[in-house]
Design a protein around this motif. Sequence first.
Motif, PDB file in Angstrom:
ATOM      1  N   ALA A  54      13.036  25.061  -8.100  1.00  0.00           N
ATOM      2  CA  ALA A  54      12.892  23.961  -9.046  1.00  0.00           C
ATOM      3  C   ALA A  54      12.885  22.611  -8.344  1.00  0.00           C
ATOM      4  N   ALA A  55      13.624  22.504  -7.236  1.00  0.00           N
ATOM      5  CA  ALA A  55      13.738  21.225  -6.528  1.00  0.00           C
ATOM      6  C   ALA A  55      12.489  20.881  -5.726  1.00  0.00           C
ATOM      7  N   ARG A  58       9.642  18.375  -6.978  1.00  0.00           N
ATOM      8  CA  ARG A  58      10.108  16.990  -7.107  1.00  0.00           C
ATOM      9  C   ARG A  58      10.232  16.333  -5.737  1.00  0.00           C
ATOM     10  N   ASP A 131      12.729  10.724 -12.442  1.00  0.00           N
ATOM     11  CA  ASP A 131      12.351  12.106 -12.743  1.00  0.00           C
ATOM     12  C   ASP A 131      11.869  12.903 -11.535  1.00  0.00           C
ATOM     13  N   VAL A 134      16.502  14.962  -7.502  1.00  0.00           N
ATOM     14  CA  VAL A 134      17.287  16.179  -7.720  1.00  0.00           C
ATOM     15  C   VAL A 134      18.756  15.802  -7.596  1.00  0.00           C
ATOM     16  N   ARG A 155      20.169  13.567 -16.552  1.00  0.00           N
ATOM     17  CA  ARG A 155      19.314  14.231 -17.534  1.00  0.00           C
ATOM     18  C   ARG A 155      18.571  13.213 -18.401  1.00  0.00           C
ATOM     19  N   ARG A 158      15.624  12.283 -16.729  1.00  0.00           N
ATOM     20  CA  ARG A 158      14.766  13.454 -16.489  1.00  0.00           C
ATOM     21  C   ARG A 158      14.738  13.900 -15.031  1.00  0.00           C
ATOM     22  N   LEU A 160      15.982  16.460 -12.111  1.00  0.00           N
ATOM     23  CA  LEU A 160      16.432  17.847 -12.103  1.00  0.00           C
ATOM     24  C   LEU A 160      17.918  17.854 -11.799  1.00  0.00           C
ATOM     25  N   THR A 161      18.702  18.587 -12.573  1.00  0.00           N
ATOM     26  CA  THR A 161      20.143  18.651 -12.344  1.00  0.00           C
ATOM     27  C   THR A 161      20.550  20.063 -11.923  1.00  0.00           C
ATOM     28  N   ASP A 177      20.346  21.808 -15.517  1.00  0.00           N
ATOM     29  CA  ASP A 177      19.139  22.634 -15.563  1.00  0.00           C
ATOM     30  C   ASP A 177      19.315  23.910 -14.754  1.00  0.00           C
ATOM     31  N   CYS A 178      19.987  23.802 -13.617  1.00  0.00           N
ATOM     32  CA  CYS A 178      20.151  24.936 -12.704  1.00  0.00           C
ATOM     33  C   CYS A 178      21.640  25.158 -12.421  1.00  0.00           C
TER      34      CYS A 178
END
Length: 298
Positions: A54-55, A58, A131, A134, A155, A158, A160-161, A177-178
């Motif tokens: 996911a990271a 970004r 956004d 991370v 968050r 926006r 990524l957390t 998110d993760c």
Amino acid sequence: MTLDSRRTEGVHPDHPDLDRLEVSELVRVLAGDQAGALRAVGAAVPALARAVEAALPRLTQGGRLVYVGAGTSGRLGVLDATELTPTFSWPRERAVPLIAGGARAIREAVEGAEDDHALGGRDVQAIGICDTDVLIAIAASGTTPYVLGAVEEGRRARALTVGLANNADTPLLRAVDCPVLLDTGEEVISGSTRLKAGTAQKIALNTFSSAVMVRLGKVYGNLMVDVRTSNAKLEGRAVRLVRHATGAGEAEAQRALADAAGNVKVAIVTLLLGIPATEAITRLAAHGGHARAALEAE
């Protein structure tokens, strides 16, 4: 009787007479309990892999790694952020550590800072979170207000957390998110989460950031080819890395590094393809800094 449902706050059932142990046995018990950190990280591998995946998009867009924590967790975040620059030449401004209480909290306790939900939000807001960033939130308890405030602001922007906690079903793991659960259980010294909970966090952070750097092209094979040669030890390491990757002699490796202004990756591409350093730089840039892609391209 357990007064706190968080396992990290529980009393370890196996060592009620810890203070009576002879030194050799005391050390054996303390060291042996650290094995629980490895087991916890092993169980968290799928969650860590999801966080890395996911990271990457970004960070490829220029995003930052923002670490947030309090106390031991915050200090581990500072350490991981700090080591990325000399190890992988990751830009310092793209590894941002935030610790409850600020820089003073690295060396001393700053009373009340970790309990300030609003402060966490303000600290994240102050760095201009966005956004492409991370945010890596670290809290053994999973309930630290400062960290939760930081996640809330992340968050909202926006970002990524990613959350690392040592207790299941906690507000931190529900908010991100993760979520990454590092279930280390009770500490040998009850409540001292600088022990195996902290060890698990350190391993997980090492694993996460190193995996990210590998996928971003900071490693060729298993060689640390983006090392920054800032002292004699690292200059010697750079020569050894170039020699290992290319089979070149020491003098040839040193010349290639000199032409590459100390850049190990450029020197490797120069030697393996027999091209000037300027062309190697262009070729690497065309392939996002990935040495293997630059070498294998037609």
